[in-house]
Design a protein around this motif. Sequence first.
Motif, PDB file in Angstrom:
ATOM      1  N   ILE A 153       0.818  -1.216   0.000  1.00 14.29           N
ATOM      2  CA  ILE A 153       0.000   0.000   0.000  1.00 14.29           C
ATOM      3  C   ILE A 153       0.851   1.265   0.000  1.00 14.29           C
ATOM      4  CG2 ILE A 153      -1.655   1.356   1.365  1.00 14.29           C
ATOM      5  CD1 ILE A 153      -2.945  -0.997  -0.014  1.00 14.29           C
ATOM      6  N   VAL A 154       1.958   1.250   0.739  1.00 13.08           N
ATOM      7  CA  VAL A 154       2.715   2.484   0.968  1.00 13.08           C
ATOM      8  C   VAL A 154       4.069   2.478   0.251  1.00 13.08           C
ATOM      9  CG1 VAL A 154       3.654   4.039   2.721  1.00 13.08           C
ATOM     10  CG2 VAL A 154       1.569   2.730   3.195  1.00 13.08           C
ATOM     11  N   THR A 155       4.935   1.512   0.585  1.00 15.87           N
ATOM     12  CA  THR A 155       6.296   1.532   0.048  1.00 15.87           C
ATOM     13  C   THR A 155       6.294   1.451  -1.472  1.00 15.87           C
ATOM     14  OG1 THR A 155       7.070   0.439   2.065  1.00 15.87           O
ATOM     15  CG2 THR A 155       8.567   0.466   0.182  1.00 15.87           C
ATOM     16  N   HIS A 156       5.600   0.456  -2.016  1.00 18.22           N
ATOM     17  CA  HIS A 156       5.543   0.294  -3.470  1.00 18.22           C
ATOM     18  C   HIS A 156       4.334   1.017  -4.070  1.00 18.22           C
ATOM     19  CE1 HIS A 156       8.757  -2.580  -3.182  1.00 18.22           C
ATOM     20  NE2 HIS A 156       8.055  -3.395  -2.434  1.00 18.22           N
ATOM     21  N   SER A 227     -15.613   3.822 -12.457  1.00 21.14           N
ATOM     22  CA  SER A 227     -15.913   4.363 -13.790  1.00 21.14           C
ATOM     23  C   SER A 227     -15.188   5.666 -14.082  1.00 21.14           C
ATOM     24  CB  SER A 227     -17.422   4.578 -13.935  1.00 21.14           C
ATOM     25  OG  SER A 227     -17.900   5.452 -12.926  1.00 21.14           O
ATOM     26  N   ASP A 228     -14.832   6.421 -13.038  1.00 12.54           N
ATOM     27  CA  ASP A 228     -14.203   7.718 -13.271  1.00 12.54           C
ATOM     28  C   ASP A 228     -12.746   7.603 -13.688  1.00 12.54           C
ATOM     29  OD1 ASP A 228     -13.491   6.755 -10.751  1.00 12.54           O
ATOM     30  OD2 ASP A 228     -13.136   8.771  -9.961  1.00 12.54           O
ATOM     31  N   ARG A 229     -12.131   6.415 -13.500  1.00  4.94           N
ATOM     32  CA  ARG A 229     -10.718   6.284 -13.861  1.00  4.94           C
ATOM     33  C   ARG A 229     -10.397   5.013 -14.633  1.00  4.94           C
ATOM     34  NH1 ARG A 229      -7.824   7.201  -8.578  1.00  4.94           N
ATOM     35  NH2 ARG A 229      -9.599   8.576  -8.324  1.00  4.94           N
ATOM     36  N   GLY A 230     -11.419   4.203 -14.924  1.00  3.80           N
ATOM     37  CA  GLY A 230     -11.206   3.037 -15.756  1.00  3.80           C
ATOM     38  C   GLY A 230     -10.575   1.847 -15.063  1.00  3.80           C
ATOM     39  N   GLY A 231     -10.687   1.802 -13.750  1.00  8.07           N
ATOM     40  CA  GLY A 231     -10.159   0.658 -13.020  1.00  8.07           C
ATOM     41  C   GLY A 231      -9.478   1.094 -11.733  1.00  8.07           C
ATOM     42  N   TYR A 232      -9.017   0.104 -10.984  1.00  8.84           N
ATOM     43  CA  TYR A 232      -8.384   0.370  -9.688  1.00  8.84           C
ATOM     44  C   TYR A 232      -6.938   0.832  -9.866  1.00  8.84           C
ATOM     45  CZ  TYR A 232     -12.411  -1.835  -7.522  1.00  8.84           C
ATOM     46  OH  TYR A 232     -13.687  -2.134  -7.119  1.00  8.84           O
ATOM     47  N   ASP A 233      -6.513   1.727  -8.993  1.00  9.56           N
ATOM     48  CA  ASP A 233      -5.115   2.162  -9.000  1.00  9.56           C
ATOM     49  C   ASP A 233      -4.186   1.038  -8.549  1.00  9.56           C
ATOM     50  OD1 ASP A 233      -5.309   5.227  -9.467  1.00  9.56           O
ATOM     51  OD2 ASP A 233      -6.799   4.824  -7.912  1.00  9.56           O
ATOM     52  N   ASN A 234      -4.646   0.220  -7.596  1.00  8.70           N
ATOM     53  CA  ASN A 234      -3.819  -0.844  -7.035  1.00  8.70           C
ATOM     54  C   ASN A 234      -4.743  -1.980  -6.607  1.00  8.70           C
ATOM     55  OD1 ASN A 234      -1.821  -2.389  -5.850  1.00  8.70           O
ATOM     56  ND2 ASN A 234      -1.183  -0.847  -4.357  1.00  8.70           N
ATOM     57  N   ILE A 235      -4.415  -3.193  -7.034  1.00 15.29           N
ATOM     58  CA  ILE A 235      -5.163  -4.376  -6.610  1.00 15.29           C
ATOM     59  C   ILE A 235      -4.242  -5.238  -5.763  1.00 15.29           C
ATOM     60  CG2 ILE A 235      -6.301  -6.505  -7.369  1.00 15.29           C
ATOM     61  CD1 ILE A 235      -7.327  -5.012  -9.793  1.00 15.29           C
ATOM     62  N   ILE A 236      -4.666  -5.518  -4.543  1.00 10.48           N
ATOM     63  CA  ILE A 236      -3.879  -6.365  -3.646  1.00 10.48           C
ATOM     64  C   ILE A 236      -4.206  -7.803  -4.019  1.00 10.48           C
ATOM     65  CG2 ILE A 236      -3.289  -6.857  -1.253  1.00 10.48           C
ATOM     66  CD1 ILE A 236      -2.708  -3.971  -2.288  1.00 10.48           C
ATOM     67  N   LEU A 257      -0.689  -4.113  -9.995  1.00  9.22           N
ATOM     68  CA  LEU A 257      -1.127  -5.353  -9.363  1.00  9.22           C
ATOM     69  C   LEU A 257      -0.057  -5.745  -8.352  1.00  9.22           C
ATOM     70  CD1 LEU A 257      -2.455  -7.511 -12.365  1.00  9.22           C
ATOM     71  CD2 LEU A 257      -3.700  -5.892 -10.914  1.00  9.22           C
ATOM     72  N   SER A 258      -0.386  -5.658  -7.091  1.00  5.68           N
ATOM     73  CA  SER A 258       0.559  -6.021  -6.032  1.00  5.68           C
ATOM     74  C   SER A 258       0.449  -7.521  -5.790  1.00  5.68           C
ATOM     75  CB  SER A 258       0.249  -5.245  -4.754  1.00  5.68           C
ATOM     76  OG  SER A 258       0.463  -3.863  -4.945  1.00  5.68           O
ATOM     77  N   MET A 259       1.398  -8.265  -6.346  1.00  3.83           N
ATOM     78  CA  MET A 259       1.360  -9.728  -6.310  1.00  3.83           C
ATOM     79  C   MET A 259       1.914 -10.228  -4.982  1.00  3.83           C
ATOM     80  SD  MET A 259       0.027 -10.603  -9.186  1.00  3.83           S
ATOM     81  CE  MET A 259       0.334 -12.351  -9.005  1.00  3.83           C
ATOM     82  N   ILE A 260       1.026 -10.793  -4.170  1.00  8.49           N
ATOM     83  CA  ILE A 260       1.407 -11.232  -2.828  1.00  8.49           C
ATOM     84  C   ILE A 260       1.120 -12.710  -2.617  1.00  8.49           C
ATOM     85  CG2 ILE A 260       0.945 -10.939  -0.359  1.00  8.49           C
ATOM     86  CD1 ILE A 260       0.224  -8.003  -1.015  1.00  8.49           C
ATOM     87  N   VAL A 280       0.342  -1.891 -17.374  1.00  3.78           N
ATOM     88  CA  VAL A 280       0.087  -2.327 -16.004  1.00  3.78           C
ATOM     89  C   VAL A 280       1.402  -2.785 -15.364  1.00  3.78           C
ATOM     90  CG1 VAL A 280      -1.072  -4.082 -14.601  1.00  3.78           C
ATOM     91  CG2 VAL A 280      -2.293  -2.967 -16.481  1.00  3.78           C
ATOM     92  N   ARG A 281       1.591  -2.437 -14.127  1.00  2.00           N
ATOM     93  CA  ARG A 281       2.793  -2.854 -13.396  1.00  2.00           C
ATOM     94  C   ARG A 281       2.467  -4.057 -12.519  1.00  2.00           C
ATOM     95  NH1 ARG A 281       5.998   0.390  -8.672  1.00  2.00           N
ATOM     96  NH2 ARG A 281       3.864   0.677  -7.979  1.00  2.00           N
ATOM     97  N   LEU A 282       3.230  -5.143 -12.659  1.00  2.00           N
ATOM     98  CA  LEU A 282       3.151  -6.292 -11.759  1.00  2.00           C
ATOM     99  C   LEU A 282       4.235  -6.129 -10.716  1.00  2.00           C
ATOM    100  CD1 LEU A 282       2.641  -9.302 -14.226  1.00  2.00           C
ATOM    101  CD2 LEU A 282       0.912  -8.068 -12.921  1.00  2.00           C
TER     102      LEU A 282
END
Length: 338
Positions: A153-156, A227-236, A257-260, A280-282
Amino acid sequence: MRVFQIEGDWGFDNLNLSERLEPKSGPGQVVIAMRMASLNSRDLIVPERGYGQATGDLPLIPVSDGVGEVVEVGEGVTRVAVGDRVCTTYFQNWIGGEPTPERFASALGGPLDGVMADLVCLSQEGVVKVPDYLTDAEAATLPCAALTAWSAIVTHGQTRAGDQILVQGTGGVALFALAFAKMHGAHVTVISSSDDKLEHVRTMGADETINYRETEDWARASRAITSDRGGYDNIIELGGAETLPLSLRAVRPGGTLSMIGVLSGLNIKASLGPIVARQVRLQGVTVGHRDGFEAMLAAMAQHQMRPVLGKTFAFEDLKPALDHLRQGGHFGKTLIEF
């Protein structure tokens, strides 16, 4: 002193209550009288040598997360003093900066001996002081699950007020991710298969919830939310093989996409097209460093944030506690009291 250790051969049948000599601190080391420990999914994998050579050698004391009191310090110790309450750090040699093979090889509970012992001897660099407001049980939950969420959530993730975050599930990392995202002013959606758990997370501040058993295509269902931005900024991303294709549809262009987790499997069948076309960043997330841990503790103290606790087991009941964790369905971190 009492220890739990995997001995003779790998496997849960060889995880036994045993004894070792009490440790003594050397230069730069501290001895900690453990008070509480908490369990993570990793603790179900290590006894079966699920990480191969990286799991370490036998006999091995499992479990990485715990809190205790410093009862002895060696020559040259300045970070802590006798009587201080400290948490262990998961990666003993990762103080800050970028990960390296050597830093990743310093994990407690495999390959290094973990915390299921009355007394644990560690480098002073591998412990952090615990804020006074946290109970022992609350502090014990922090080294892995909380720091993993903080890193995502914070560092990356570098979450800012107004960001839209999706959190998969209601496990330990997920609940911390929800709390840290709200702490930073984000709008958070949580998906789960349990209406009862979704009700819990709404009381914790979740803005939107989706039951993915009732709504299997939760990526489509989330479009009205973002809908206002076309998707989530970050998915855990905690699901792995089954959830990644949906996450790729639900993340915004340029999102993360924060792959955990890999709870639904390791091998994915997903189109690489959206990753490239939508930039998209993995971002893989493997816990984090001590600098991040201490920053997280400062933020938690500022907001008086408290972890969600589950069931507590006695030290000698480590195996029933692991069975409880394996069965799933619980809410909050599973704890071991010494």
